[in-house]
Design a protein around this motif. Sequence first.
Motif, PDB file in Angstrom:
ATOM      1  N   MET A   1       0.845  -1.198   0.000  1.00  0.00           N
ATOM      2  CA  MET A   1       0.000   0.000   0.000  1.00  0.00           C
ATOM      3  C   MET A   1       0.880   1.248   0.000  1.00  0.00           C
ATOM      4  N   ALA A   2       0.545   2.184  -0.878  1.00  0.00           N
ATOM      5  CA  ALA A   2       1.332   3.412  -0.973  1.00  0.00           C
ATOM      6  C   ALA A   2       1.153   4.257   0.282  1.00  0.00           C
ATOM      7  N   ALA A   3       2.212   4.951   0.645  1.00  0.00           N
ATOM      8  CA  ALA A   3       2.143   5.828   1.821  1.00  0.00           C
ATOM      9  C   ALA A   3       1.259   7.030   1.529  1.00  0.00           C
ATOM     10  N   ASP A   4       0.558   7.490   2.557  1.00  0.00           N
ATOM     11  CA  ASP A   4      -0.237   8.705   2.412  1.00  0.00           C
ATOM     12  C   ASP A   4       0.679   9.909   2.229  1.00  0.00           C
ATOM     13  N   THR A   5       0.224  10.857   1.429  1.00  0.00           N
ATOM     14  CA  THR A   5       1.008  12.076   1.220  1.00  0.00           C
ATOM     15  C   THR A   5       0.100  13.292   1.375  1.00  0.00           C
ATOM     16  N   LEU A   6       0.716  14.452   1.370  1.00  0.00           N
ATOM     17  CA  LEU A   6      -0.026  15.714   1.414  1.00  0.00           C
ATOM     18  C   LEU A   6       0.003  16.405   0.056  1.00  0.00           C
ATOM     19  N   SER A   7       0.166  15.609  -0.999  1.00  0.00           N
ATOM     20  CA  SER A   7       0.282  16.180  -2.339  1.00  0.00           C
ATOM     21  C   SER A   7      -0.978  16.938  -2.736  1.00  0.00           C
ATOM     22  N   LEU A   8      -0.760  18.086  -3.351  1.00  0.00           N
ATOM     23  CA  LEU A   8      -1.849  18.896  -3.908  1.00  0.00           C
ATOM     24  C   LEU A   8      -1.698  19.007  -5.419  1.00  0.00           C
ATOM     25  N   GLN A   9      -1.047  18.028  -6.001  1.00  0.00           N
ATOM     26  CA  GLN A   9      -0.808  18.049  -7.441  1.00  0.00           C
ATOM     27  C   GLN A   9      -2.127  18.169  -8.203  1.00  0.00           C
ATOM     28  N   GLY A  10      -2.176  19.106  -9.130  1.00  0.00           N
ATOM     29  CA  GLY A  10      -3.369  19.316  -9.928  1.00  0.00           C
ATOM     30  C   GLY A  10      -4.382  20.257  -9.313  1.00  0.00           C
ATOM     31  N   LYS A  11      -4.141  20.699  -8.076  1.00  0.00           N
ATOM     32  CA  LYS A  11      -5.065  21.605  -7.399  1.00  0.00           C
ATOM     33  C   LYS A  11      -4.735  23.060  -7.729  1.00  0.00           C
ATOM     34  N   VAL A  12      -5.782  23.872  -7.804  1.00  0.00           N
ATOM     35  CA  VAL A  12      -5.628  25.310  -8.034  1.00  0.00           C
ATOM     36  C   VAL A  12      -6.093  26.044  -6.793  1.00  0.00           C
ATOM     37  N   ALA A  13      -5.276  26.967  -6.315  1.00  0.00           N
ATOM     38  CA  ALA A  13      -5.568  27.662  -5.057  1.00  0.00           C
ATOM     39  C   ALA A  13      -5.461  29.171  -5.224  1.00  0.00           C
ATOM     40  N   ILE A  14      -6.345  29.868  -4.528  1.00  0.00           N
ATOM     41  CA  ILE A  14      -6.247  31.322  -4.377  1.00  0.00           C
ATOM     42  C   ILE A  14      -5.978  31.616  -2.915  1.00  0.00           C
ATOM     43  N   VAL A  15      -4.953  32.422  -2.646  1.00  0.00           N
ATOM     44  CA  VAL A  15      -4.682  32.897  -1.290  1.00  0.00           C
ATOM     45  C   VAL A  15      -4.756  34.414  -1.331  1.00  0.00           C
ATOM     46  N   THR A  16      -5.836  34.978  -0.812  1.00  0.00           N
ATOM     47  CA  THR A  16      -5.989  36.428  -0.873  1.00  0.00           C
ATOM     48  C   THR A  16      -5.013  37.101   0.088  1.00  0.00           C
ATOM     49  N   GLY A  17      -4.563  38.286  -0.287  1.00  0.00           N
ATOM     50  CA  GLY A  17      -3.656  39.040   0.574  1.00  0.00           C
ATOM     51  C   GLY A  17      -2.353  38.318   0.846  1.00  0.00           C
ATOM     52  N   SER A  18      -1.793  37.704  -0.196  1.00  0.00           N
ATOM     53  CA  SER A  18      -0.570  36.911  -0.009  1.00  0.00           C
ATOM     54  C   SER A  18       0.659  37.567  -0.616  1.00  0.00           C
TER      55      SER A  18
END
Length: 260
Positions: free
Chosen positions: A1-18
């Motif tokens: 079983m593959a290890a869990d990761t925190l990958s956000l590959q392919g995700k699009v994010a907006i961070v206001t005031g950054s």
Amino acid sequence: MAADTLSLQGKVAIVTGSGRENGIGAGIALALARNGASVVVNYMSQSTKDRAANVAETLRKAGGQAIVVQSAVDTLEGARHLVKQTLEGFQTDHIDILVNNAGTAFFCPITEEPNVEQLAKVFQTNVLGPFYMVHAVVPHMPPGGRIINISSTNSKRGNAKISTYAASKAALDNLTWTWADELGRSKGLTVNSVAPGPVKTDLYPEGQEEELMRPEVALTRAADRAGTPADIGDAVLLLVNEKSRWITGQYIGVNGGVTY
């Protein structure tokens, strides 16, 4: 079983005031970008244009994709512009993560003559800004999307010198709880508040940072220090991950234990 990761590959994010290198927003943007997200670095004032470009370059050096968008978020038109530029800039039809980080504060004890324009700006930016951004983003957010509102310990503890700021963050916490219900079962989104304690950023008047942070630093349980943008960024990273799918409507204090 593959290890869990925190990958956000392919995700699009907006961070206001950054758009400020030492800011909480920049710390959050970096945490998301280094884990694979394509991140919009948002700034409002022309005076921070170069700083926003520096933040974006830091994200790219960390392995992420980043674009810079100047847009106010305290108007519906500004929020819609930011969303439009995000979709066009990354040539995508979806936005997976929204971090409502943009905020402002003015130091105004109740005994002093109020500046009505400044007081209105606090609520316009800190409360209506997130409202407009959520309204603009949700049509483009697929199930599993994440909305994070950056709150404050002041929403629970109050603050005699910036009472309007504290009240605006309390209002934002209420919106978090309400939106979690409104957007959860119907759209499959989670909404949470992350509440930093003292973090040395441009929000504090120059030269008064240590004095104003000292009372809350004295209350920390994790360590005898103020928080850092990286502390907040790492906490947001956990909440936007798929593994946090059952966490919603929560006030999460990322402040060394100042609040509970």
